[in-house]
Every structure is written in structure tokens, then in C-alpha cells.
Write a protein that holds these residues in place. Sequence first.
Motif, PDB file in Angstrom:
ATOM      1  N   THR A  71      -2.694   8.132  -0.643  1.00  0.00           N
ATOM      2  CA  THR A  71      -4.109   7.989  -0.977  1.00  0.00           C
ATOM      3  C   THR A  71      -4.435   6.589  -1.484  1.00  0.00           C
ATOM      4  N   GLU A  72      -3.430   5.894  -2.021  1.00  0.00           N
ATOM      5  CA  GLU A  72      -3.623   4.520  -2.491  1.00  0.00           C
ATOM      6  C   GLU A  72      -2.468   3.676  -1.970  1.00  0.00           C
ATOM      7  N   ARG A  73      -2.772   2.614  -1.273  1.00  0.00           N
ATOM      8  CA  ARG A  73      -1.723   1.768  -0.705  1.00  0.00           C
ATOM      9  C   ARG A  73      -1.180   0.798  -1.742  1.00  0.00           C
ATOM     10  N   ASP A 107       0.618  -1.930  11.423  1.00  0.00           N
ATOM     11  CA  ASP A 107       0.977  -1.815  10.006  1.00  0.00           C
ATOM     12  C   ASP A 107       2.100  -0.814   9.807  1.00  0.00           C
ATOM     13  N   ALA A 108       2.024   0.325  10.513  1.00  0.00           N
ATOM     14  CA  ALA A 108       3.076   1.336  10.393  1.00  0.00           C
ATOM     15  C   ALA A 108       4.393   0.823  10.966  1.00  0.00           C
ATOM     16  N   LEU A 109       4.321   0.126  12.103  1.00  0.00           N
ATOM     17  CA  LEU A 109       5.548  -0.415  12.695  1.00  0.00           C
ATOM     18  C   LEU A 109       6.226  -1.386  11.736  1.00  0.00           C
ATOM     19  N   TYR A 299       6.594  -0.654 -13.166  1.00  0.00           N
ATOM     20  CA  TYR A 299       6.893   0.608 -13.843  1.00  0.00           C
ATOM     21  C   TYR A 299       5.636   1.475 -13.965  1.00  0.00           C
ATOM     22  N   GLU A 300       4.505   0.858 -14.173  1.00  0.00           N
ATOM     23  CA  GLU A 300       3.265   1.642 -14.233  1.00  0.00           C
ATOM     24  C   GLU A 300       2.981   2.309 -12.897  1.00  0.00           C
ATOM     25  N   ARG A 301       3.313   1.635 -11.802  1.00  0.00           N
ATOM     26  CA  ARG A 301       3.134   2.260 -10.483  1.00  0.00           C
ATOM     27  C   ARG A 301       4.123   3.379 -10.250  1.00  0.00           C
TER      28      ARG A 301
END
Length: 330
Positions: A71-73, A107-109, A299-301
Motif C-alpha cells: 500500500t506504500e512504496r 519497475d517490477a522487473l 528502523y521506523e519503517r
Amino acid sequence: MIVRAATDADRPWIRETLVASWAGTRVVVDGRARDAAGLDGLVAEDGGRLVGLLTYEIGPAGLEVVTLDATERGRGTGTALLLAARRVAAERGTGRVWLVTTNDNLDALRFYQRRGMRIASVRPGAVDRGRLVRPSIPLDGEYGIAVHDEIELELTEAPVRIRTGALGDLDAVLELLDGATRWLVSLGRTGQWGTEPHSTNPRRRESTARWVPPGHLHVAELGGRPVGALAVGTAADWIPPASGPELYVNLLVTSREHKGLGLGGALLDHARALAIRRGLPLLRVDCYGGGDRALVGWYERQGFTATEPFTVRLADGTEWPGQVLEQRLP
């Protein structure tokens, strides 16, 4: 961030996520349609919020990742989900994880190949044939590229294995620390660990060895080679005390050669599992709090919250700025 198996209670959110990302729950791969909402899944949870989804199916060809959504990149969610899928594959007796994307999905590749996946095959015209099954598949995709072909990627390398460390791992752990220091120095970030190698520092060698007999040292292996290390136990004397029982992360280091595989997240997952098994409701860690606080942000991520800052006076009279972070566990 915690990755866990999806439950029936997650199904409404799973359906909503698939509809938002895929314009429906029906996914067509190689002319075969499936309802992804009914497949087995993994969800990523951050502070009680669901932030990522991976659906999969296991068959003779291995574990197929059918959908992957964050949901968030930029928060490491996709990496954590992919690493968890590799562990599921290993538990189910297969070493192969594979998936299919389309020729426009640059982007996925990039994402998958940076995480060790290789192109296994290209299926020219497969998306064109898929439109016979699902006519709503768009003609044009990312970057205005016409969508015609499917690209299959695979990962056959053994998944990360985390085991209890031994004295024989000491040199490998110190080399991981040396490698991380060299990388930091190359970026001009000398405030965190200085510039000198850890392997030639007797105090560092002694302190690392002390983690082994109590079973506090844990080593991550990839293909039998150490690629990360974790030490857990109690907080050092200079760390502000916790409000109750806790498990403390004293060391976390990963190989820079394997950046992007989610090794740090996997080791933190291991620390969380250790804490939960021991009935400890709190996991804490500290890190360098100076400069641009990039490590604090990492660390917050991972689901931690910054709490108390602190300083340590070094032998040369300077002060090292630190930051404590914590995560409450279920």
C-alpha cells in the motif's frame, strides 16, 4: 513490520486490495484465470495496519507468487513479503519461487531482479491470448508500452536460514561488521562506526564472543554462507531502562553484497519470534542517532518507534549520539 499468514478475517481487506490494484480479483497468467482472493496469502502488518499482500499457489513448479501489493512504496514491504514467501516454499519442501509479470512492468522487473530473481522464460503474445479470457486487460501499460508478452522470473537459491551462532562464526561476523564499516566510510558516514576494522579490535572480538555461550548470537545463512548476524539479550548499562520485561537487540548487521534481500527485516522477524516465545512483550534496539538519522528512519519503517535519545562518551572524549527505538509485540 510483521509478515504473517492471511486469515479469514483478512479476506475483506484482501478483496479490496486486489480490486484497487488489479481492477478485480481475477488474475490471468498464461491463459489461466484464478480468483486471487481465494488463494493462500501472506499479509504485512505495521502497527496494526495491513500494508502489504502476497497471494500464492504451490504446485509441481514450486511456489508461484500470483499477486504482490504494497500500500506504500519504499518501506520494504514487498521485500519482506517476498522473503516470507521463500520461507513458506522451503517449509513446504520446494526451493523454487516463481512469478509472471508483463513486458511493460519495468519497475517490477527491476525490483525482482535486484532481489535475486532471474528471467526463466518469455512468452510472446501470452497477454494477447489472455485477453480472450479477460477482455478488460488493458492494451497499453506502464510507460505507455503496449502489453503483449509475459515474462517468468524464478528464484531457485536456497532461502535465508537463521541459526544459533557458534564460536566458529566469530570471524565471519567480524567480517560482516568490517564490510558494513567500509560501506559507511565510502558514503562519508564515519560517525556511526568510525573508520577502523572491527576484526582487529580486541575489545570488539571479546564482546562479540561473549554473546555465543548464552545463545544470544544468531547467524543468517544463504547457501551455507553467513550473510547476517543478530545478537539479543539485555540492554547495556548506558541505555535508558525499559518500563517492563523486554528483549534487546544488541547487534544487527548484514552483508552489503546481498543488499535488497530483506536480510535485516528477516533477522528482526527472528528477534520478534524469540521475544514472543519467551513471553516478552517488548522489543527494543538502539542505533546511531546523528547525521541525517537515516538508520533511525529504517528502523521506523520496520515498525519501531523512536523513544529516548542518549549519548555515550568515547575514549577520545567525543560523544556518540544514540537513539533507542521500541516495538510492542502481540
